[in-house]
Design a protein around this motif. Structure first.
Motif, PDB file in Angstrom:
ATOM      1  N   VAL A  10      -7.034  -3.335   2.453  1.00 31.62           N
ATOM      2  CA  VAL A  10      -6.746  -2.956   2.971  1.00 31.62           C
ATOM      3  C   VAL A  10      -6.328  -1.799   1.301  1.00 31.62           C
ATOM      4  O   VAL A  10      -6.802  -0.449   0.922  1.00 31.62           O
ATOM      5  CB  VAL A  10      -5.391  -2.228   3.640  1.00 31.62           C
ATOM      6  N   CYS A  44      -5.757   4.099   3.734  1.00 30.65           N
ATOM      7  CA  CYS A  44      -6.623   2.895   3.957  1.00 30.65           C
ATOM      8  C   CYS A  44      -5.894   2.006   5.030  1.00 30.65           C
ATOM      9  O   CYS A  44      -6.902   1.180   5.622  1.00 30.65           O
ATOM     10  CB  CYS A  44      -7.012   2.156   2.506  1.00 30.65           C
ATOM     11  N   THR A  64       1.269  -1.066  -0.106  1.00 27.92           N
ATOM     12  CA  THR A  64       0.000  -0.025  -0.129  1.00 27.92           C
ATOM     13  C   THR A  64       0.946   1.634   0.005  1.00 27.92           C
ATOM     14  O   THR A  64       0.775   2.174  -0.859  1.00 27.92           O
ATOM     15  CB  THR A  64      -1.197   0.431   1.557  1.00 27.92           C
ATOM     16  N   THR A  88      -7.625   4.864  -6.393  1.00 27.72           N
ATOM     17  CA  THR A  88      -8.001   6.240  -6.464  1.00 27.72           C
ATOM     18  C   THR A  88      -6.635   7.110  -7.430  1.00 27.72           C
ATOM     19  O   THR A  88      -7.583   8.186  -6.982  1.00 27.72           O
ATOM     20  CB  THR A  88      -7.349   6.866  -4.632  1.00 27.72           C
ATOM     21  N   LEU A  93     -14.700   5.238   0.929  1.00 27.32           N
ATOM     22  CA  LEU A  93     -14.106   3.857   0.896  1.00 27.32           C
ATOM     23  C   LEU A  93     -14.797   3.154   1.869  1.00 27.32           C
ATOM     24  O   LEU A  93     -14.681   1.784   1.071  1.00 27.32           O
ATOM     25  CB  LEU A  93     -12.552   4.999   1.786  1.00 27.32           C
ATOM     26  N   ILE A 140      -9.430   1.204   7.299  1.00 24.34           N
ATOM     27  CA  ILE A 140      -9.801  -0.161   6.933  1.00 24.34           C
ATOM     28  C   ILE A 140      -9.760  -1.206   8.237  1.00 24.34           C
ATOM     29  O   ILE A 140     -10.408  -2.096   8.034  1.00 24.34           O
ATOM     30  CB  ILE A 140      -9.898  -0.638   5.164  1.00 24.34           C
ATOM     31  N   SER A 186      -3.801   6.649  -0.160  1.00 23.76           N
ATOM     32  CA  SER A 186      -3.902   5.172   0.115  1.00 23.76           C
ATOM     33  C   SER A 186      -3.363   4.523   0.654  1.00 23.76           C
ATOM     34  O   SER A 186      -3.751   3.592   1.427  1.00 23.76           O
ATOM     35  CB  SER A 186      -2.439   4.794  -1.334  1.00 23.76           C
ATOM     36  N   PRO A 230      -9.706  -0.996  -2.441  1.00 28.19           N
ATOM     37  CA  PRO A 230      -9.997   0.811  -2.026  1.00 28.19           C
ATOM     38  C   PRO A 230      -8.381   1.348  -2.790  1.00 28.19           C
ATOM     39  O   PRO A 230      -8.987   3.075  -3.447  1.00 28.19           O
ATOM     40  CB  PRO A 230     -10.677   0.767  -1.388  1.00 28.19           C
ATOM     41  N   ALA A 231      -7.624   1.264  -2.246  1.00 24.09           N
ATOM     42  CA  ALA A 231      -6.708   2.033  -2.754  1.00 24.09           C
ATOM     43  C   ALA A 231      -6.172   2.433  -4.077  1.00 24.09           C
ATOM     44  O   ALA A 231      -5.787   3.302  -4.816  1.00 24.09           O
ATOM     45  CB  ALA A 231      -5.255   1.856  -1.687  1.00 24.09           C
TER      46      ALA A 231
END
Length: 436
Positions: free
Chosen positions: A142, A78, A52, A149, A165, A82, A75, A145-146
Motif C-alpha cells: 500500500v 492506495c 500511509t 506521489t 498505481l 491496492i 496516498s 506507490p504512495a
C-alpha cells in the motif's frame, strides 16, 4: 462511457468474490501458531497501515495550499485500490508459488485469498497464520506507490494516477517483493539482505519517482510555500510511530530480533534527524522544523534494509551518513531542471540505496543467525557487499526503466498531466471539486 469503467471493475470484483469464496477452500495443516507472535504481528500490521495516512500528512503539509487535499488523497486511495488488487491476485504475484525463474509468483496460488482461513502458514513465518502474513505484507504494498506521489505532486490527473498505481503494483512492486522475500526469489537465493523493504519499497519508489519527475517535466509554478508545516510534523510522528511495525514487525514474531530492529530503527532515525539540521547549520542555514522531519524520515528509510542485521551502534552511522548524503543530493537536485516536487528520489531512493550498501558493510551473523550470506565489509568479508552492489544496479535499472515505460503506457490510456488551467486552479478544485 469511460466513467462507467471503474464501477464496472467493482462489479467484476463482486462476481469473483461470489465464484471464489475463500472461506470454503481452507487448508488445514499441523502448525504451531504462537499467540504472542500473532498478537505482535496484528499490532505491527496496524502500525504499518497508519504510516500511509502519516505519509499523507507528511506530503500534504509540504505542497501549496491549493493542492493539499489532492496530495493527501493520492496516498489515502492506495489503501483502497491496492488492498483490492492484493486480495484478488497481488499477494499471489509476490508470494505465490515460484514458476517464473525467481521473479514472479503464480497469480493463482492464493487467488481471492484461497486457503487463507485454515492453519496454513508462510514457510518463513511458521508461528503466525498465513492470512496475517498476507495482511502484514499488504501494508507494504500500500505505502510503496504512495511514496512516489511526492515526485509528481501538483500536476497529475487523479484518474490517470489510479491506472499507474495499479500497473506499478503488478509490474514493479510484486516482482521485486517476490525476488527479494520469497524463498525461491532470485535476489533471496543470491543472498541479498533486505530486512523490511529498503530495496523492495524505497528503492523502487525512489526510482519510479525520478522517472515520474522526468516524464511529467516541471510544474508551471515551481516555487511555493509549504501549506502546513504542522501537518509535516504530524506526518513525521505517525511515520516514525508506524515504522516500528514496519521494521520490528518484519522479524515476524515477538522475539529478540524484533527488539533489535526496534532499537536500530529508533537510533538511526534520531541520529539522522539531528544530522540533517546540523549539516544545514554547517552550510550556513538555520535549523528548520522541515529539515528535522525530513532527516528523521531519511534515517527510517536507510535503516529499513539493515534493521535486523546490524548493531545499534552501527545504526547510528547509517542514520548520520544517509542524512548527509540525501541532503547533498537534495541540494544537487535543486540546481537541475528535475522537478521532483518533494524530493522523493533524494530521500527515499538515495536513502534506500545508502541503507542497502551499508547493510553490506555492517551486517553481522551474530545479530541475525538467519543471515546466511555472511558478514559485511566492515568485518573483513566482501561477498555480501558486492552482492548488494550488483543488486543495487539491477534493481535501479529495473525500477527506473520499468516505471518510465509504465508512465508512457498510462499516458497513452489516459493523459497523465493536468492542463495548465487545471494546474493553476489547483488539483483540489480541478480533480476533486473540494477545498481545504
Amino acid at each position: 462511457m469511460k466513467k462507467f469503467i471503474p464501477f464496472g471493475v467493482l462489479l467484476v470484483v463482486i462476481v469473483l468474490a461470489l465464484i471464489y469464496p475463500s472461506n470454503l477452500v481452507t487448508t488445514i495443516k499441523t502448525s504451531k501458531i504462537d499467540s504472542g507472535d500473532t498478537a505482535w504481528l496484528l499490532v505491527s500490521t496496524a502500525l504499518v497501515l497508519i504510516m500511509t495516512p502519516g505519509l499523507a500528512f507528511f506530503y500534504g503539509g509540504m505542497v501549496s495550499k491549493k493542492n493539499v487535499l489532492s496530495t493527501m488523497m493520492q496516498s489515502f486511495v492506495c489503501m483502497g485500490v491496492i488492498t483490492v488488487l492484493w486480495v484478488i491476485f497481488g499477494f499471489s504475484l509476490a508470494f505465490g508459488k515460484d514458476e517464473f525463474g525467481g521473479f514472479i509468483g503464480n497469480p493463482g496460488t492464493f487467488f481471492m485469498m484461497k486457503g487463507m482461513l485454515g492453519n496454513d502458514v508462510w514457510p518463513l513465518a511458521p508461528t503466525i497464520p498465513l492470512v496475517l502474513f498476507a495482511m502484514f505484507q499488504l501494508k507494504f504494498a500500500v505505502i510503496t506507490p504512495a511514496l512516489i506521489t511526492g515526485a509528481f505532486a501538483e500536476r497529475i490527473r487523479f484518474n490517470s494516477y489510479l491506472i499507474f498505481l495499479c500497473l506499478f503494483m503488478v509490474f514493479i512492486y510484486a516482482p521485486l517483493a517476490h525476488a527479494t522475500w520469497h524463498p525461491d526469489g532470485f535476489f533471496f537465493k543470491l543472498g541479498v539482505l533486505d530486512f523490511a523493504g529498503g530495496t523492495v519499497v524505497h528503492m523502487s519508489a525512489g526510482w519510479a519517482a525520478l522517472a515520474s519527475a522526468l516524464y511529467l517535466k516541471q510544474r508551471n509554478e515551481k516555487a511555493h510555500s509549504p501549506a502546513r508545516i504542522s501537518y509535516v510534523l504530524l506526518g513525521t510522528g505517525l511515520l516514525w510511530f508506524g515504522w516500528f511495525g514496519f521494521n520490528a514487525g518484519s522479524a515476524l514474531g515477538a522475539n529478540p530480533l524484533a527488539a533489535t530492529a526496534l532499537a536500530t530503527t529508533t537510533t538511526a532515525s534520531a541520529a539522522a534527524a539531528i544530522s540533517w539540521i546540523f549539516f544545514d547549520m554547517m552550510l550556513g542555514k538555520k535549523p528548520s522544523v522541515l529539515g528535522a522531519c525530513i532527516g528523521a524520515v531519511v534515517g527510517l528509510v536507510a535503516i529499513t534494509p539493515a534493521a535486523g542485521f546490524v548493531t545499534i551502534s552501527n545504526s547510528l552511522i547509517i542514520g548520520i551518513v544517509a542524512a548527509m548524503v540525501s541532503n547533498l543530493v537534495v541540494i544537487w537536485r535543486s540546481k537541475t531542471s528535475i522537478d521532483d516536487t518533494l524530493d522523493v528520489f533524494p530521500c527515499h531512493g538515495v536513502g534506500g540505496m545508502v541503507g542497502m550498501l551499508l547493510t553490506g558493510v555492517f551486517a553481522h551473523v551474530n545479530v541475525n543467525s538467519g543471515n546466511g550470506t555472511g558478514n559485511g565489509l566492515f568485518y573483513g568479508e566482501t561477498k555480501l557487499f558486492f552482492i548488494h552492489l550488483i543488486a543495487l544496479v539491477a534493481v535501479s535499472v529495473f525500477a527506473f526503466v520499468g516505471s518510465y515505460i509504465l508512465l508512457i503506457i498510462t499516458d497513452k490510456i489516459s493523459k497523465l498531466r493536468v492542463t495548465p488551467e487545471e494546474e493553476a486552479a489547483g488539483l483540489d478544485i480541478s480533480q476533486h471539486d473540494e477545498e481545504l
